[in-house]
Each structure stands twice: as C-alpha cells, then as structure tokens.
Design a protein around this motif. Structure first.
Motif, mmCIF file in Angstrom:
data_model
loop_
_atom_site.group_PDB
_atom_site.id
_atom_site.type_symbol
_atom_site.label_atom_id
_atom_site.label_comp_id
_atom_site.label_asym_id
_atom_site.label_seq_id
_atom_site.Cartn_x
_atom_site.Cartn_y
_atom_site.Cartn_z
ATOM 1 N N ASP A 127 0.820 -1.216 0.000
ATOM 2 C CA ASP A 127 0.000 0.000 0.000
ATOM 3 C C ASP A 127 0.855 1.268 0.000
ATOM 4 O OD1 ASP A 127 -2.398 -1.428 0.055
ATOM 5 O OD2 ASP A 127 -2.420 -1.499 2.249
ATOM 6 N N HIS A 128 2.177 1.093 0.028
ATOM 7 C CA HIS A 128 3.062 2.262 0.184
ATOM 8 C C HIS A 128 4.191 2.275 -0.841
ATOM 9 C CE1 HIS A 128 0.925 1.990 4.006
ATOM 10 N NE2 HIS A 128 1.120 3.281 4.112
ATOM 11 N N ILE A 129 3.949 1.688 -1.998
ATOM 12 C CA ILE A 129 4.974 1.661 -3.038
ATOM 13 C C ILE A 129 5.346 3.074 -3.481
ATOM 14 C CG2 ILE A 129 5.543 0.886 -5.367
ATOM 15 C CD1 ILE A 129 5.456 -1.367 -3.292
ATOM 16 N N GLN A 130 4.362 3.975 -3.613
ATOM 17 C CA GLN A 130 4.675 5.340 -4.044
ATOM 18 C C GLN A 130 5.508 6.073 -2.998
ATOM 19 O OE1 GLN A 130 4.021 6.485 -7.212
ATOM 20 N NE2 GLN A 130 5.522 8.002 -6.531
ATOM 21 N N HIS A 131 5.202 5.856 -1.702
ATOM 22 C CA HIS A 131 6.039 6.449 -0.647
ATOM 23 C C HIS A 131 7.487 5.983 -0.795
ATOM 24 C CE1 HIS A 131 2.095 6.945 1.507
ATOM 25 N NE2 HIS A 131 2.667 8.076 1.853
ATOM 26 N N ILE A 133 9.003 4.822 -3.572
ATOM 27 C CA ILE A 133 9.603 5.389 -4.782
ATOM 28 C C ILE A 133 10.011 6.840 -4.535
ATOM 29 C CG2 ILE A 133 9.078 6.140 -7.143
ATOM 30 C CD1 ILE A 133 7.410 3.547 -7.420
ATOM 31 N N ASP A 134 9.159 7.603 -3.882
ATOM 32 C CA ASP A 134 9.489 9.006 -3.578
ATOM 33 C C ASP A 134 10.713 9.097 -2.671
ATOM 34 O OD1 ASP A 134 7.323 9.758 -5.091
ATOM 35 O OD2 ASP A 134 6.008 10.130 -3.373
ATOM 36 N N SER A 137 13.772 8.337 -4.752
ATOM 37 C CA SER A 137 14.052 9.478 -5.639
ATOM 38 C C SER A 137 14.773 10.586 -4.875
ATOM 39 C CB SER A 137 12.750 10.012 -6.242
ATOM 40 O OG SER A 137 12.144 9.053 -7.079
ATOM 41 N N TRP A 194 15.959 -0.618 -4.658
ATOM 42 C CA TRP A 194 14.994 -1.074 -5.658
ATOM 43 C C TRP A 194 15.654 -2.173 -6.480
ATOM 44 C CZ3 TRP A 194 9.937 -0.037 -6.044
ATOM 45 C CH2 TRP A 194 9.259 -0.435 -7.200
ATOM 46 N N TRP A 205 6.247 -3.537 -9.712
ATOM 47 C CA TRP A 205 5.632 -2.212 -9.795
ATOM 48 C C TRP A 205 6.507 -1.335 -10.692
ATOM 49 C CZ3 TRP A 205 5.392 -5.405 -5.691
ATOM 50 C CH2 TRP A 205 4.139 -5.594 -5.075
ATOM 51 N N GLN A 206 5.869 -0.418 -11.384
ATOM 52 C CA GLN A 206 6.612 0.482 -12.243
ATOM 53 C C GLN A 206 7.291 1.567 -11.408
ATOM 54 O OE1 GLN A 206 7.297 0.261 -15.512
ATOM 55 N NE2 GLN A 206 6.239 -1.731 -15.444
ATOM 56 N N SER A 207 8.482 1.946 -11.837
ATOM 57 C CA SER A 207 9.242 2.990 -11.154
ATOM 58 C C SER A 207 10.074 3.730 -12.194
ATOM 59 C CB SER A 207 10.159 2.368 -10.096
ATOM 60 O OG SER A 207 11.333 1.845 -10.708
#
Length: 458
Positions: A127-131, A133-134, A137, A194, A205-207
C-alpha cells in the motif's frame, strides 16, 4: 485503557548508546513508536511472541503513565519468501496476496490470544509503493543513492557514521564482504533500495528505474516516515534486526532527512532452543499455535514477561510448566479483585507497594523484579484491610502487563491409541525390571505432553 497523566520516570536501554537512559519524548505528551512487523509467509513463532509481548507492554505502559502513543507496526507483504510459497502452494507467484492474507489473519489471531493490543496503524508495504519510490528518488537527488542496470543502491560511503547502531567497523565489514559481482556497484556493502524484476515472472511495480520491487530496508524507512515523521521517539524490534536491517534504515533515513532517525532504539534478545537460536534451518522452529495446544496463551505471556527482554531466553517446556503453576497462584488471588475505578489512581501509584511495582516496571521493563515483589507480599495483598492497594495492583497487572488473570481450568487428558500402546509397553518393561526401556518410554510420553505418575509395583 485508562490514562493516568503522571508521566512516571521511565528508563530504557538505548541500543544506540548502549546505556540505560531516562525516556524524554521529543514532543510530550505525544510519543511515536515503530516496531518492525512480520513477513507473513508462515505462522508466527515463539520468537515473534516474545518480541510483540515485550513491546505491547511498552505501549501499554507509555499509555498508562499518560502519553499519547502512535504505535506503528508493519507487514512486509511482498517478499521472495511469499512469492516462493505462492509458487509452491498455487503454482502461481501472483497469488502471494493469498499467502499474505492467510498469515496476517493467523498472526492477528495469535496476537489476540496473547492479549496484545492492536497498534494504532499496521501499514503494508504494497500500500506504500509510491512512498517508497518518492523516498528513493530523494536519495538519488541528494547523491547518496545511484541507479544501475539491475536496480538502485544506497551508497554507504556517503554516510560516514555507518555502523554506529550495530557498533560494527566499516573497514572490517568491507574486508569480510564477498567479492563484488557487479562492477556497477560502488561498494560491496552498498544495499538495494529497488530491485529490477521481470513482470512476467512475478509481481512488480513500475518505477523511474524500471519494473521491480522495493528492497527490504527502504520499506520500513518509508512507512515509518509516512506515519510518524522524520524522527521517531522509539524504534524497536528483535536484536537480529540490528544489523543489517536497522543499521540500513538509519543510514538511508538520516541520509535523506539529515536529522536523527530514532532517539531510542530498543531490541529484545533471541529465544533459544538448547542454547541455539531458534530457526527453521536448525529444525527447532516452534509456532505460537504449537504452544497454544498445550498451554493457555496467558501462561506463555507470563513466561515471556518473567524473563527480562534483553536476556536470551532458553525456551523449555519445563519452565513453562513452572510458569503455569506460578501464574495460576497469582490468578487465584487476583481474579475476584476488581480493577481500580476511582479518580485518584495516579496518587495511589506513588505510594506503598504500587510505587515499588511501578519503579520496577519503569526500570527498563524489569518485570521479573515486579513479580518478585508481588510474590514476596502476596499474603498481605490478599488481606481484606489492603483491598484498595490490591485493586491498584490488579489495575497494573491488567492494563500494563496485559494479564487476564483468569484461573486455569483443569486440562482434560485425552488418551490416544499411541499413548495407550506406550503405556502398555512401559508397564511390561517395568514388570520385567527393564528400567532403561521404561525410562525411555516415559520420556516419549513426556514429549507428547504427558507426565506419567507411577504406582509401586506389587
């Protein structure tokens, strides 16, 4: 849970400094607590039980003495172990979610049986893949992480303090590291943030760096920051996580935010079987459910609490049997005593026997000392004249230590066909005066959970 705003002095052993320190939260009365959770690919074992009972008591204690605690405990619900089990059970790596759900549900049942309080939040990695990735980054932007053909790595050379939590020397770690396989990796100790993966072979998941999955260490850093901010009051877990997991969490979190990641680090010691760390590879893996078939979960909780969390626990059935007798003695005294419901509990906690008990539990969770004080004074506690003090003590036992204090019922003995055969064989051995065989058969019965009481032979 009743909150008594007395902010009783609490000392904790901080792994970072190696010292027992007075706990002072950064934004009192708010307290942030992060405890590393499980990877749900199998049933929880007794090592998990010890860890989560320990930090459940810490959570309960902090709340009891007046703090407003946000307790975060995660689930690593994507991992090679989940994927492998999905392939084994379903012949389909993408069924890892079925594996995760099954064992998360089982874990919740096991924790409820131990009377562990539910955390404030239980985030899942997926549920926190975007966190995540950010977070990665941000590390790349600050030039403390770098991309390669197979993923993204954190550069430990960018963090001179690497090793400060585990007290490991970087030069020694580098000397002992395996020969570098990929030339793109700057240092053999650089760890993955990653990992690229083929979407056709499993979940990805895409990154910005291609399809893949997050590294283990970055997951906790990202979730902890999402719920608790850049600096935690307490970060906790089993001592097996100190290196590399917590060391890497610390490095990447401080590498991104340039502020202290956790003010207090706490770690519970291993559960050992015959002086060896419990593990599946050694064949000495015991699940909580295994123990529940023989002992009330409250006995197991009591057993854990009677051994200081920082000392290795050499698990034995005989010790739990002793704990069952001790727990039942305590329960028979306290089960009819109510918890205290008056308005001046905070005052009663600061005098007499309750004060000594609070001093013990607030002394780095010295609960073995706590129980020693109770048993030394058990007769006096039970006196009618001490009823108010007894209700206050009951309140600590229930709300801080999480004990239900229900007396144990008599366990019904079911004689199986296997047991009947062993009993007959042993009787024949005794009549033939073959004492060695008789002892061996008695040991087999004991392994099944039953202690045979002999009568004199005619």
């Amino acid at each position: 849970m009743k909150k008594t705003p007395i902010y009783y002095p609490l000392t904790l052993t901080n792994t970072l400094t190696g010292k027992q320190e007075l706990f002072v939260p950064q934004n009192s009365p708010q307290v942030s607590l992060y405890v590393c959770g499980i990877t749900p690919y199998d049933y929880a074992h007794i090592g998990h039980g010890r860890c989560y009972v320990t930090f459940d008591v810490l959570y309960r204690l902090l709340s009891f003495i007046g703090y407003q605690v946000t307790y975060c405990r995660n689930f690593t619900d994507i991992d090679d172990k989940l994927i492998s089990r999905a392939e084994r059970e379903y012949n389909d790596a993408f069924q890892y979610t079925m594996i995760a759900e099954k064992f998360i549900n089982a874990y919740h049942q096991d924790m409820q049986a131990l009377n562990c309080t539910a955390p404030t939040v239980e985030p899942r990695v997926t549920d926190h893949i975007q966190h995540i990735i950010d977070f990665i980054s941000g590390l790349i932007e600050q030039e403390v992480a770098y991309a390669t053909s197979d993923g993204v790595y954190y550069s430990i050379s960018s963090f001179p303090a690497y090793g400060k939590l585990s007290k490991r020397n970087l030069a020694d770690l580098q000397a002992g590291a395996r020969v570098q396989i990929r030339e793109e990796k700057h240092n053999p100790l650089d760890f993955a943030l990653w990992k690229k993966a083929d979407a056709a072979t499993g979940p990805t998941w895409q990154s910005p760096w291609g399809a893949g999955r997050p590294g283990w260490h970055i997951e906790c850093s990202a979730m902890a920051q999402a719920y608790l901010g850049a600096t935690l009051d307490i970060h906790a877990g089993g001592m097996d996580l100190i290196f590399p997991h917590h060391e890497n969490e610390l490095a990447q979190s401080e590498g991104l935010n340039h502020t202290q990641f956790a003010r207090y680090w706490m770690h519970n010691a291993f559960v050992q079987i015959n002086k060896e760390k419990m593990s599946k590879s050694l064949g000495n893996f015991i699940t909580l459910r295994d123990i529940y078939t023989r002992f009330n979960p409250m006995v197991l909780r009591y057993y854990f609490l009677n051994n200081h969390y920082r000392n290795p626990l050499d698990f034995s059935v005989e010790d739990i049997e002793g704990s069952a007798k001790s727990y039942n003695r305590l329960a028979k005294i306290f089960h009819t005593i109510p918890v205290y419901t008056g308005q001046d509990l905070e005052k009663l906690l600061l005098v007499g026997l309750p004060e000594k008990l609070m001093q013990a539990v607030c002394d780095d969770l010295n609960i073995a000392k706590f129980f020693g004080i109770i048993f030394d004074n058990l007769k006096n506690i039970a006196e009618p004249a001490n009823v108010i003090e007894a209700t206050v003590i009951k309140t600590i036992l229930v709300e801080v230590l999480g004990l239900t204090l229900e007396p144990l019922g008599e366990k019904e003995v079911v004689i199986t066909a296997e047991m009947q055969q062993l009993i007959r064989e042993r009787q024949n051995a005794r009549e033939a005066k073959n004492w060695a065989l008789a002892d061996s058969l008695r040991d087999k019965l004991k392994e099944l959970g039953y202690d045979l009481q002999d009568k004199k032979l005619d």
